[in-house]
Structure formats: C-alpha cells, structure tokens
Design a protein around this motif. Structure first.
Motif, PDB file in Angstrom:
ATOM      1  N   LYS A 151      -5.537  -4.753   3.344  1.00 50.87           N
ATOM      2  CA  LYS A 151      -5.709  -3.467   2.637  1.00 50.87           C
ATOM      3  C   LYS A 151      -4.604  -3.250   1.609  1.00 50.87           C
ATOM      4  O   LYS A 151      -4.032  -2.158   1.497  1.00 50.87           O
ATOM      5  N   THR A 153      -2.663  -2.626  -1.837  1.00 50.36           N
ATOM      6  CA  THR A 153      -2.907  -1.697  -2.947  1.00 50.36           C
ATOM      7  C   THR A 153      -2.733  -2.437  -4.269  1.00 50.36           C
ATOM      8  O   THR A 153      -1.761  -2.233  -5.006  1.00 50.36           O
ATOM      9  N   ARG A 177      -0.908   4.962 -10.483  1.00 52.06           N
ATOM     10  CA  ARG A 177      -1.452   5.709  -9.359  1.00 52.06           C
ATOM     11  C   ARG A 177      -2.949   5.922  -9.543  1.00 52.06           C
ATOM     12  O   ARG A 177      -3.408   6.253 -10.634  1.00 52.06           O
ATOM     13  N   THR A 181      -2.438   7.643  -4.833  1.00 54.85           N
ATOM     14  CA  THR A 181      -2.105   6.354  -4.221  1.00 54.85           C
ATOM     15  C   THR A 181      -1.447   5.416  -5.222  1.00 54.85           C
ATOM     16  O   THR A 181      -2.064   5.042  -6.235  1.00 54.85           O
ATOM     17  N   THR A 211      -9.180  -1.149   0.839  1.00 55.04           N
ATOM     18  CA  THR A 211      -8.216  -0.216   0.260  1.00 55.04           C
ATOM     19  C   THR A 211      -8.932   1.014  -0.273  1.00 55.04           C
ATOM     20  O   THR A 211      -8.461   2.153  -0.096  1.00 55.04           O
ATOM     21  N   SER A 214      -9.983   3.231   2.735  1.00 53.48           N
ATOM     22  CA  SER A 214      -8.909   3.844   3.520  1.00 53.48           C
ATOM     23  C   SER A 214      -7.950   4.697   2.694  1.00 53.48           C
ATOM     24  O   SER A 214      -7.347   5.642   3.222  1.00 53.48           O
ATOM     25  N   ARG A 215      -7.793   4.383   1.406  1.00 46.05           N
ATOM     26  CA  ARG A 215      -6.761   5.067   0.614  1.00 46.05           C
ATOM     27  C   ARG A 215      -7.305   5.919  -0.531  1.00 46.05           C
ATOM     28  O   ARG A 215      -6.619   6.838  -0.988  1.00 46.05           O
ATOM     29  N   ILE A 216      -8.529   5.602  -1.019  1.00 44.30           N
ATOM     30  CA  ILE A 216      -9.015   6.276  -2.234  1.00 44.30           C
ATOM     31  C   ILE A 216     -10.178   7.225  -1.942  1.00 44.30           C
ATOM     32  O   ILE A 216     -10.118   8.420  -2.216  1.00 44.30           O
ATOM     33  N   ASN A 218     -12.216   7.428   1.147  1.00 45.61           N
ATOM     34  CA  ASN A 218     -12.482   7.849   2.520  1.00 45.61           C
ATOM     35  C   ASN A 218     -13.977   7.867   2.841  1.00 45.61           C
ATOM     36  O   ASN A 218     -14.422   8.607   3.725  1.00 45.61           O
TER      37      ASN A 218
END
Length: 404
Positions: A151, A153, A177, A181, A211, A214-216, A218
């Motif tokens: 995962k 970035t 970013r 993130t 990624t 989990s990070r952008i 959901n």
C-alpha cells in the motif's frame, strides 16, 4: 486500325481544340477530385476513431456493475455495484484465457503541490492496468505488485496533470498531496489524447488500488474490472469464462446477473460502420459530378461528330469500316475521360492534403479510392462516348460526303 494509329488520331483531335477539350475535361476533373477528397476525409475519420478505440486498451474486456430495480422501475446500468477486489482476484486466479487483470477504483480529489493545485480523477489500479491500456511511461517507472501489497503512496501523473503542476518537466521524485495524503510521484504517463467521448485521458492520477482504497477513497466496491486476452480470437471465450466466474462469485444461480461483461467489438463495429456509411454517402454525392462530366463529354462528342461528318464520309469512302469509326470516337472519349481522371487524381490528392492542413482533420487517401475513381472516369468515357461513336459509325458515306 492499329491501336497506335487510333491513339495518335485521337490525340490530334483532342489538341486541335484545346479550350473545348479543357472545358470538356473539367467535369471529370472536378468529379474525380471530389471523390478522392471525400473518401480521404471519410477514411481519415474512420482511422481516427479506430485509433481512439485502440487507445482504450488491447483486446479489452470490461466488467461493470449491473442494474437494480426500485419500486418495480429499473434504475439503469451500473446502478447496483457489487464488484469487489475479491471478484478481481477470483478472475485472475481462475481464468485461463487472460493475460492481465486490473480493478479500477475511481474518485476525484485535489492534487496539491507547493506551486499550485489541480482537481482531477484518481484511478487506483493494479500493475496489469498499464499493459491492458497499452499505456507507456514517458519518464520514471510504473509501480509493482510489491507496491500494491505494501500500500505504498506512490503515483503516476497523466500528461495533462504533469504539465499543469510541473510545467518545467521535473515531476518525477516530487512530493505532492492527494487531498490530505502525501504521495511521491514515480512516473509520468505518455500522452493518450482525447477519448472518443471527448474526455481527456491524460487528466488523471494513477496509483495502487490498495492505496486508493485505504488512503484516498475509502470505497469498498470497485468501479470496474479490466481484463485483457492474449489474442483477439480469445475474447468471446474469455467473456464467457469471466461471466461464469462472476456468477459463481456472486451466487447468481438462475437469477439475473448483477454485473455486465463487455468488449470493444460492438463499439468498434458501430463506429466504423457509421463512418463507412458516411464515406460511401460522400463518395456517392461527389460521383454526381462524374455523371455531369460524362454528359458534357457526350455533348461535345456529338458536336464533334456533326463537325467531322464530311471527314467521316471520306474515310468510309476509302475503305474505313463502321467499326473503325466507332472505335476511333470511342477512344477519343475514353482518352478525354482518362486525362480528366488523372488530373482529377492529382487535384484530389493535393486537395485532401490542403483540407487536412487547413482544418486539422485526419485525411487518408487509399489506393482503392484512386483505382475506383480513375476506373470510373474511364467507364464514364465508354458509357457516354458510345452513343456519339455509334452515331458516327452509322453515317451513310454518300450523305456524309454531301454534308456541308
């Protein structure tokens, strides 16, 4: 009468009245030139559409969400999304005809850099995505399966985003970013241009789907699953294989599929058939000019028969047969048409190049259109030249010699 003699006599008759010959050929020149230009525009449009379809991916199969109903009313395609990463992994694991598989997790977010920001589409994908879409990297490198599992970035920027945020071309290695993130730019994708729908394919950021989930975004569900076969011949069988795997994964049983499996064949066939019809229509309209030019040739040849009645009588009196006279006038008509066709061919090729430069349209002059247009111009000469030639051959020698 020998062919060489016939051609020489026809040429002498044609150059005898240069202005009349030029005006006679004008209709054929315009007709052939118009046919070449119209077909070149149509072929260019067809080639451009085929290129745009090919840009979507190689041997592409797309799995999208199906439809659902609310209150007895269908909510339309892709209104019921149950596609997951598990589906993608099951297809990847069990399908035997696929060369690559990738999910696509799509969202939109703001890309922020120290020097500015850019709102764009973000696609979470697997490494196989780049092979499926036949998408090369202009600089840097694509992420790997290790990046997906960890995962990481890391992102690749589409050309439009890279130019907008890093006009100096120093995007690779920069920290930016996506929303909140922080990510690292590891590559810039080669330019793809606009899709057939007009969407800029380069206005995108691509990163590992793990990624993105989990990070952008959901998002648990994925927007679509892309797959690619090794050969176009495998597409129908691969689609059935995917359909079977998905039905098992979703426990559909005998019910209605809650997903859709498509390939590019329908899209490509519809697009190319439309442009083919338009090309044929444009060529047919332009061919009217050839018919008009043929009528002009017939009129001029009839006038020529009248003017040369005495000459025809003398030739027949010294032994020329009716078939010789018929052949002579027919050759004159065909030579006129072919000369007009060759000039029209040059006009058409040059005109299509000029149209392409002035309008920015893609034009493509095919060998078949050249052969057809030139052959049709010769056929016009035969068709419209036969009646005047037949009339000349049917003259009575005695009456022709008395003609003043």
């Amino acid at each position: 009468m020998k062919t060489r003699v016939l051609l020489r006599m026809s040429w002498q008759s044609i150059v005898k009245n240069k202005m009349r010959t030029l005006l006679t050929m004008l209709g054929i020149v315009i007709g052939v030139g118009a046919v070449i230009i119209m077909v070149a525009i149509g072929n260019g449009a067809q080639g451009q559409i085929e290129g745009q379809i090919a840009n979507l991916g190689t041997n592409l199969i797309v799995v999208t969400p199906g439809a659902t109903q609310a209150g007895g009313a269908s909510q339309g395609a892709q209104s019921f999304n149950r596609l997951t990463i598990d589906d993608m992994e099951k297809i990847q694991r069990e399908a035997s005809l696929l060369a690559a598989v990738s999910p696509v997790v799509t969202t939109r977010t703001q890309v922020v850099t120290p020097g500015g920001n850019w709102r764009t589409e973000v696609n979470g994908v697997a490494p196989g995505f780049f092979q499926i879409r036949n998408w090369q990297v202009e600089s840097g490198a694509v992420f790997t399966e290790d990046d997906v599992r960890a995962k990481r970035t890391v992102v690749l920027l589409g050309k439009t985003v890279a130019n907008g945020l890093f006009p100096n071309g120093d995007a690779v290695g920069q920290r930016i970013r996506l929303g909140r993130t922080p990510v690292t730019v590891i590559g810039v994708l080669a330019a793809k241009g606009q899709a057939a729908s007009g969407v800029d394919q380069d206005d995108v950021v691509v990163l590992p789907y793990t990624t993105a989930q989990s990070r952008i975004s959901n998002f648990y569900f994925v927007g679509q699953i892309l797959a690619m076969t090794a050969s176009p011949r495998d597409i129908p069988a691969a689609m059935e294989e995917i359909r079977g795997i998905m039905r098992e994964s979703h426990s559909v049983g005998g019910g209605t599929d809650d997903f859709t499996v498509r390939d590019q064949t329908v899209l490509a066939t519809a697009a190319t058939s439309t442009t083919s019809v338009m090309t044929a229509l444009l060529a047919a309209i332009a061919s009217i000019s050839l018919v008009v030019g043929g009528i002009g040739i017939m009129n001029i040849m009839l006038v020529s028969v009248t003017e040369r009645t005495r000459e025809i009588g003398i030739r027949m009196a010294i032994g020329a047969r009716g078939s010789d006279v018929l052949t002579q006038f027919l050759v004159e008509s065909v030579v006129l048409s072919l000369m007009g066709g060759i000039i029209g061919l040059l006009v058409g090729i040059g005109g299509s190049m000029i149209v392409g430069r002035l309008t920015g349209w893609h034009t493509s002059t095919s060998l078949s259109s050249i052969v057809i247009a030139t052959g049709f111009s010769a056929a016009v000469g035969v068709f419209f030249g036969y009646y005047p030639a037949r009339k000349a051959a049917a003259l009575d020698p005695i009456q022709a010699l008395r003609y003043e």
